[in-house]
Design a protein around this motif. Sequence first.
Motif, PDB file in Angstrom:
ATOM      1  N   ALA A 153       0.811  -1.215   0.000  1.00  9.95           N
ATOM      2  CA  ALA A 153       0.000   0.000   0.000  1.00  9.95           C
ATOM      3  C   ALA A 153       0.849   1.271   0.000  1.00  9.95           C
ATOM      4  O   ALA A 153       0.326   2.375  -0.175  1.00  9.95           O
ATOM      5  N   VAL A 154       2.166   1.150   0.185  1.00  7.54           N
ATOM      6  CA  VAL A 154       3.054   2.318   0.270  1.00  7.54           C
ATOM      7  C   VAL A 154       3.188   2.962  -1.104  1.00  7.54           C
ATOM      8  O   VAL A 154       3.471   2.292  -2.097  1.00  7.54           O
ATOM      9  N   THR A 155       2.986   4.290  -1.143  1.00  9.70           N
ATOM     10  CA  THR A 155       3.162   5.028  -2.394  1.00  9.70           C
ATOM     11  C   THR A 155       4.358   5.980  -2.330  1.00  9.70           C
ATOM     12  O   THR A 155       4.953   6.272  -3.361  1.00  9.70           O
ATOM     13  N   HIS A 156       4.682   6.476  -1.147  1.00 10.75           N
ATOM     14  CA  HIS A 156       5.808   7.396  -0.960  1.00 10.75           C
ATOM     15  C   HIS A 156       6.446   7.120   0.399  1.00 10.75           C
ATOM     16  O   HIS A 156       5.755   6.740   1.345  1.00 10.75           O
ATOM     17  N   ALA A 157       7.745   7.368   0.476  1.00  7.18           N
ATOM     18  CA  ALA A 157       8.451   7.267   1.756  1.00  7.18           C
ATOM     19  C   ALA A 157       9.688   8.151   1.668  1.00  7.18           C
ATOM     20  O   ALA A 157      10.420   8.099   0.678  1.00  7.18           O
ATOM     21  N   VAL A 158       9.884   8.970   2.694  1.00  6.84           N
ATOM     22  CA  VAL A 158      11.044   9.867   2.730  1.00  6.84           C
ATOM     23  C   VAL A 158      11.588   9.952   4.149  1.00  6.84           C
ATOM     24  O   VAL A 158      10.854   9.783   5.125  1.00  6.84           O
ATOM     25  N   ARG A 159      12.881  10.236   4.237  1.00  2.31           N
ATOM     26  CA  ARG A 159      13.517  10.522   5.522  1.00  2.31           C
ATOM     27  C   ARG A 159      13.180  11.968   5.878  1.00  2.31           C
ATOM     28  O   ARG A 159      13.176  12.832   4.995  1.00  2.31           O
ATOM     29  N   VAL A 160      12.888  12.225   7.135  1.00  3.82           N
ATOM     30  CA  VAL A 160      12.580  13.585   7.576  1.00  3.82           C
ATOM     31  C   VAL A 160      13.491  13.943   8.739  1.00  3.82           C
ATOM     32  O   VAL A 160      13.946  13.060   9.484  1.00  3.82           O
ATOM     33  N   PRO A 161      13.770  15.254   8.908  1.00  2.48           N
ATOM     34  CA  PRO A 161      14.653  15.665  10.001  1.00  2.48           C
ATOM     35  C   PRO A 161      13.993  15.482  11.366  1.00  2.48           C
ATOM     36  O   PRO A 161      12.769  15.349  11.474  1.00  2.48           O
ATOM     37  N   GLU A 162      14.821  15.504  12.372  1.00  4.59           N
ATOM     38  CA  GLU A 162      14.321  15.438  13.744  1.00  4.59           C
ATOM     39  C   GLU A 162      13.440  16.654  14.011  1.00  4.59           C
ATOM     40  O   GLU A 162      13.657  17.727  13.438  1.00  4.59           O
ATOM     41  N   PRO A 163      12.437  16.514  14.889  1.00  2.46           N
ATOM     42  CA  PRO A 163      11.590  17.674  15.189  1.00  2.46           C
ATOM     43  C   PRO A 163      12.391  18.730  15.952  1.00  2.46           C
ATOM     44  O   PRO A 163      13.372  18.391  16.645  1.00  2.46           O
ATOM     45  N   PRO A 164      11.987  19.988  15.847  1.00  2.00           N
ATOM     46  CA  PRO A 164      12.691  21.023  16.609  1.00  2.00           C
ATOM     47  C   PRO A 164      12.448  20.820  18.105  1.00  2.00           C
ATOM     48  O   PRO A 164      11.451  20.225  18.497  1.00  2.00           O
ATOM     49  N   PRO A 165      13.362  21.309  18.930  1.00  2.00           N
ATOM     50  CA  PRO A 165      13.149  21.173  20.382  1.00  2.00           C
ATOM     51  C   PRO A 165      11.880  21.917  20.806  1.00  2.00           C
ATOM     52  O   PRO A 165      11.519  22.933  20.218  1.00  2.00           O
ATOM     53  N   ARG A 166      11.234  21.363  21.818  1.00  2.00           N
ATOM     54  CA  ARG A 166      10.027  22.024  22.332  1.00  2.00           C
ATOM     55  C   ARG A 166      10.390  23.325  23.010  1.00  2.00           C
ATOM     56  O   ARG A 166      11.408  23.423  23.694  1.00  2.00           O
ATOM     57  N   ARG A 167       9.510  24.282  22.837  1.00  2.00           N
ATOM     58  CA  ARG A 167       9.720  25.593  23.478  1.00  2.00           C
ATOM     59  C   ARG A 167       9.273  25.533  24.925  1.00  2.00           C
ATOM     60  O   ARG A 167       8.281  24.884  25.256  1.00  2.00           O
ATOM     61  N   ARG A 168       9.995  26.232  25.747  1.00  2.93           N
ATOM     62  CA  ARG A 168       9.570  26.355  27.147  1.00  2.93           C
ATOM     63  C   ARG A 168       8.517  27.427  27.250  1.00  2.93           C
ATOM     64  O   ARG A 168       8.541  28.408  26.542  1.00  2.93           O
ATOM     65  N   ARG A 169       7.593  27.230  28.148  1.00  3.97           N
ATOM     66  CA  ARG A 169       6.531  28.252  28.342  1.00  3.97           C
ATOM     67  C   ARG A 169       7.007  29.345  29.230  1.00  3.97           C
ATOM     68  O   ARG A 169       7.799  29.260  30.057  1.00  3.97           O
TER      69      ARG A 169
END
Length: 73
Positions: A57-73
Amino acid sequence: MPGPVDFLRSCEPGTRVTVRRRTDGGWADALGYLREITPTSCVVETRRGLVRVPLDAVTHAVRVPEPPPRRRR
């Protein structure tokens, strides 16, 4: 250029990926860390849990960067 399934098979477990697949209602994406790949499926750990995606069922697959660090409130 390798196809999306060949790309997934070349990835090490722990690689952050987006996998797009066909569903009955259209399309669905799984964004997260590749945890397992078998001859028929792959498992992506998303924020909501583990998602098993059939490779046919896979049509696309890509590597993605790590998410940005969470912001402190």
